[in-house]
Design a protein around this motif. Structure first.
Motif, mmCIF file in Angstrom:
data_model
loop_
_atom_site.group_PDB
_atom_site.id
_atom_site.type_symbol
_atom_site.label_atom_id
_atom_site.label_comp_id
_atom_site.label_asym_id
_atom_site.label_seq_id
_atom_site.Cartn_x
_atom_site.Cartn_y
_atom_site.Cartn_z
ATOM 1 N N ALA A 140 -1.578 -100.574 -22.140
ATOM 2 C CA ALA A 140 -0.168 -100.428 -22.510
ATOM 3 C C ALA A 140 0.087 -99.048 -23.113
ATOM 4 N N GLY A 141 -0.841 -98.586 -23.974
ATOM 5 C CA GLY A 141 -0.694 -97.265 -24.569
ATOM 6 C C GLY A 141 -0.769 -96.163 -23.540
ATOM 7 N N THR A 142 -1.668 -96.303 -22.576
ATOM 8 C CA THR A 142 -1.790 -95.304 -21.509
ATOM 9 C C THR A 142 -0.539 -95.267 -20.652
ATOM 10 N N THR A 143 -0.015 -96.439 -20.318
ATOM 11 C CA THR A 143 1.230 -96.506 -19.546
ATOM 12 C C THR A 143 2.370 -95.850 -20.304
ATOM 13 N N ALA A 144 2.440 -96.110 -21.621
ATOM 14 C CA ALA A 144 3.494 -95.503 -22.443
ATOM 15 C C ALA A 144 3.363 -93.983 -22.461
ATOM 16 N N SER A 145 2.126 -93.488 -22.528
ATOM 17 C CA SER A 145 1.912 -92.037 -22.503
ATOM 18 C C SER A 145 2.423 -91.436 -21.196
ATOM 19 N N ALA A 146 2.115 -92.099 -20.086
ATOM 20 C CA ALA A 146 2.585 -91.617 -18.784
ATOM 21 C C ALA A 146 4.105 -91.637 -18.706
ATOM 22 N N VAL A 147 4.717 -92.709 -19.221
ATOM 23 C CA VAL A 147 6.176 -92.810 -19.222
ATOM 24 C C VAL A 147 6.795 -91.654 -20.005
ATOM 25 N N CYS A 148 6.172 -91.303 -21.127
ATOM 26 C CA CYS A 148 6.670 -90.175 -21.915
ATOM 27 C C CYS A 148 6.627 -88.883 -21.108
ATOM 28 N N MET A 149 5.548 -88.669 -20.370
ATOM 29 C CA MET A 149 5.456 -87.480 -19.533
ATOM 30 C C MET A 149 6.565 -87.462 -18.477
ATOM 31 N N PHE A 150 6.839 -88.630 -17.902
ATOM 32 C CA PHE A 150 7.893 -88.713 -16.890
ATOM 33 C C PHE A 150 9.271 -88.461 -17.511
ATOM 34 N N ILE A 151 9.461 -88.947 -18.748
ATOM 35 C CA ILE A 151 10.729 -88.678 -19.445
ATOM 36 C C ILE A 151 10.881 -87.184 -19.708
ATOM 37 N N PHE A 152 9.796 -86.552 -20.167
ATOM 38 C CA PHE A 152 9.836 -85.104 -20.369
ATOM 39 C C PHE A 152 10.216 -84.379 -19.077
ATOM 40 N N SER A 153 9.696 -84.862 -17.970
ATOM 41 C CA SER A 153 9.893 -84.156 -16.697
ATOM 42 C C SER A 153 11.342 -84.197 -16.208
ATOM 43 N N VAL A 154 12.128 -85.147 -16.696
ATOM 44 C CA VAL A 154 13.525 -85.252 -16.248
ATOM 45 C C VAL A 154 14.509 -85.048 -17.392
ATOM 46 N N ALA A 155 14.008 -84.717 -18.583
ATOM 47 C CA ALA A 155 14.867 -84.632 -19.768
ATOM 48 C C ALA A 155 15.954 -83.571 -19.603
ATOM 49 N N PRO A 156 17.223 -83.956 -19.782
ATOM 50 C CA PRO A 156 18.309 -82.971 -19.682
ATOM 51 C C PRO A 156 18.571 -82.230 -20.987
ATOM 52 N N SER A 157 18.017 -82.747 -22.094
ATOM 53 C CA SER A 157 18.223 -82.105 -23.400
ATOM 54 C C SER A 157 17.029 -82.387 -24.295
ATOM 55 N N ILE A 158 16.965 -81.667 -25.415
ATOM 56 C CA ILE A 158 15.835 -81.803 -26.329
ATOM 57 C C ILE A 158 15.819 -83.169 -27.003
ATOM 58 N N THR A 159 16.953 -83.843 -27.061
ATOM 59 C CA THR A 159 17.009 -85.175 -27.678
ATOM 60 C C THR A 159 16.047 -86.131 -26.998
ATOM 61 N N TYR A 160 15.923 -86.034 -25.688
ATOM 62 C CA TYR A 160 15.015 -86.899 -24.947
ATOM 63 C C TYR A 160 13.558 -86.612 -25.343
ATOM 64 N N PHE A 161 13.251 -85.363 -25.618
ATOM 65 C CA PHE A 161 11.902 -85.018 -26.070
ATOM 66 C C PHE A 161 11.610 -85.669 -27.423
ATOM 67 N N TYR A 162 12.585 -85.654 -28.308
ATOM 68 C CA TYR A 162 12.379 -86.234 -29.631
ATOM 69 C C TYR A 162 12.133 -87.743 -29.545
ATOM 70 N N LEU A 163 12.951 -88.419 -28.744
ATOM 71 C CA LEU A 163 12.810 -89.872 -28.617
ATOM 72 C C LEU A 163 11.491 -90.235 -27.943
ATOM 73 N N ALA A 164 11.146 -89.518 -26.883
ATOM 74 C CA ALA A 164 9.879 -89.794 -26.210
ATOM 75 C C ALA A 164 8.701 -89.397 -27.086
ATOM 76 N N GLY A 165 8.882 -88.394 -27.954
ATOM 77 C CA GLY A 165 7.816 -87.981 -28.857
ATOM 78 C C GLY A 165 7.400 -89.086 -29.811
ATOM 79 N N ILE A 166 8.361 -89.901 -30.226
ATOM 80 C CA ILE A 166 8.037 -91.050 -31.087
ATOM 81 C C ILE A 166 7.110 -92.005 -30.349
ATOM 82 N N LEU A 167 7.484 -92.349 -29.114
ATOM 83 C CA LEU A 167 6.653 -93.249 -28.312
ATOM 84 C C LEU A 167 5.289 -92.633 -28.021
ATOM 85 N N MET A 168 5.258 -91.331 -27.800
ATOM 86 C CA MET A 168 3.998 -90.661 -27.512
ATOM 87 C C MET A 168 3.044 -90.756 -28.705
#
Length: 415
Positions: free
Chosen positions: A82-110
């Motif tokens: 589950a943790g590995t899947t979450a890490s991958a999801v964070c990378m995918f969110i980073f790859s499509v993030a339209p603003s820095i806010t998405y990085f902050y939210l995904a950073g929590i999950l990461m």
């Protein structure tokens, strides 16, 4: 069973190596390659992007205690997947993030996902699969993964960024996690030899019925450990150790260039030091097994003190011989920052509640990382790194005293 245990144990070490390579190195050691391209593309200051790293470290620190308890109590394989899947999801969110806010939210999950996949579960696994005669060596090989990842993935991600863009690089990182790590964790990771023997790794044990837990009456619970003054002394020691070791990586290059060293040479010094650290971790693991955990830990603490002190003194004399000495001391001493904790804690508290106690102490590493801002504040206030290096040298010397006095068994009977 002995042959199966031996083969499975070393297979778990190999998987641990790859987890630290593809998750820890990507999320911690390789973030620097994204600072400039992401900041320029999104039109934000670089400080705004690096705040993602701080948020991630804070989330990892807060979730470490929960991760230690859950990994000890519930099905480790499922939690790591589950943790590995979450890490991958964070990378995918980073790859499509339209603003820095998405990085902050995904950073929590990461940050949470790193706590459930990297140092804590790997330490528990190796503790369960290896005895004291091989445990240090196994840990050394596993933890080389983070350094190897930094060496291999930094240039790879940089190539992808230059050729296809930073979004493609993040997507590639996430794909590595899913394609490489998920199958390996699913097929190979089993919490303990007892679970493999009795259930082939398919049963979820509670903390009360887990056959791997050999509870001793004088082993400490987390609650017991928190009541001991020695606990907080060693906790402060690990905070200082993380702060000091990370300061060399984060502030070493600007310090060296400040006193006239070309940036390319300064970067090469840090790169060669990281390579020395890879070899040093393997050697240190073997030394822990042969000469004893406390003895080698105190020795490496002394070496870290000499390493940092020699580093800033070289800024005054600018000697290549001192730089070579720094690289050697770095490779010998800095492994203590990652290898000693999972080896020292069972000596202090016993093995019965290792996961919970390891989770608590792992927050010290996160705190040490967050305190990096102090080094920058000192530089901004004084215009020099020298006051910070002197303070760190004194703190490292204090660390030698702390570990010599307090990093020992708190129980009635030693292990």
């Amino acid at each position: 069973m002995d042959i199966r245990k031996n083969a499975r144990g070393w297979a778990i070490v190999a998987v641990s190596f790859l987890i630290l390579m593809f998750i820890f190195a990507t999320c911690i050691s390789c973030m620097g390659v994204y600072v400039k391209p992401v900041s320029e593309d999104l039109g934000i200051p670089r400080t705004s992007f690096t705040l993602t790293i701080t948020i991630q470290a804070f989330a990892m620190m807060l979730s470490s205690m929960l991760a230690g308890k859950m990994l000890e109590t519930y099905n480790m394989k499922r939690l790591m997947m589950a943790g590995t899947t979450a890490s991958a999801v964070c990378m995918f969110i980073f790859s499509v993030a339209p603003s820095i806010t998405y990085f902050y939210l995904a950073g929590i999950l990461m940050g949470v996902s790193v706590a459930f996949t990297c140092n804590i579960p790997i330490s528990i696994l190796i503790k369960n699969w290896f005895d004291e005669k091989k445990e240090g060596f196994a840990l050394g090989i596993a933890f080389v993964g983070s350094g190897a990842g930094a060496m291999v993935l930094n240039p790879l991600y940089t190539f992808i960024i230059n050729s296809y863009g930073w979004r493609a690089s993040y997507f590639t990182a996430g794909a590595f996690m899913l394609v490489v790590l998920i199958p390996l964790i699913g097929f190979i990771v089993v919490k303990s030899p007892e679970e493999l023997k009795y259930t082939n790794g398919t049963k979820t044990f509670t903390s009360e019925e887990n056959p791997a837990k050999q509870i001793r009456e004088d082993d400490f619970t987390l609650s017991d450990a928190l009541k001991q003054p020695q606990t907080w002394a060693v906790y402060i020691g690990y905070t200082i150790l993380t702060l000091s070791s990370m300061a060399l990586l984060n502030h070493g290059i600007p310090f060296m260039t400040d006193y006239g060293m070309p940036s390319s040479v300064a970067a090469a010094v840090i790169s060669i030091s990281s390579a020395a650290l890879i070899l040093g971790k393997v050697i240190s693991g073997a030394l822990y097994d042969k000469y004893g955990v406390r003895r080698v830990t105190i020795f490496e603490m002394i070496v870290v003190t000499l390493c940092i002190t020699g580093f800033w003194i070289n800024g005054m004399i600018d000697s290549m011989a001192m730089i070579v000495l720094f690289v050697i001391l770095y490779g010998i001493g800095i492994p203590v920052a990652t290898l000693s904790m999972p080896l020292i804690l069972p000596i202090m508290y016993g093995k019965s509640n290792f996961g919970s106690i390891m989770g608590m102490f792992s927050t010290a590493s996160g705190l040490g990382g967050m305190l990096q801002v102090i080094i920058s504040l000192i530089y901004d206030s004084t215009g020099s790194y020298y006051p910070a290096w002197i303070i760190l040298s004194v703190l490292c010397l204090l660390n030698v005293v702390i570990f010599a006095a307090f990093a020992k068994s708190l129980r009635k009977h030693a292990i």
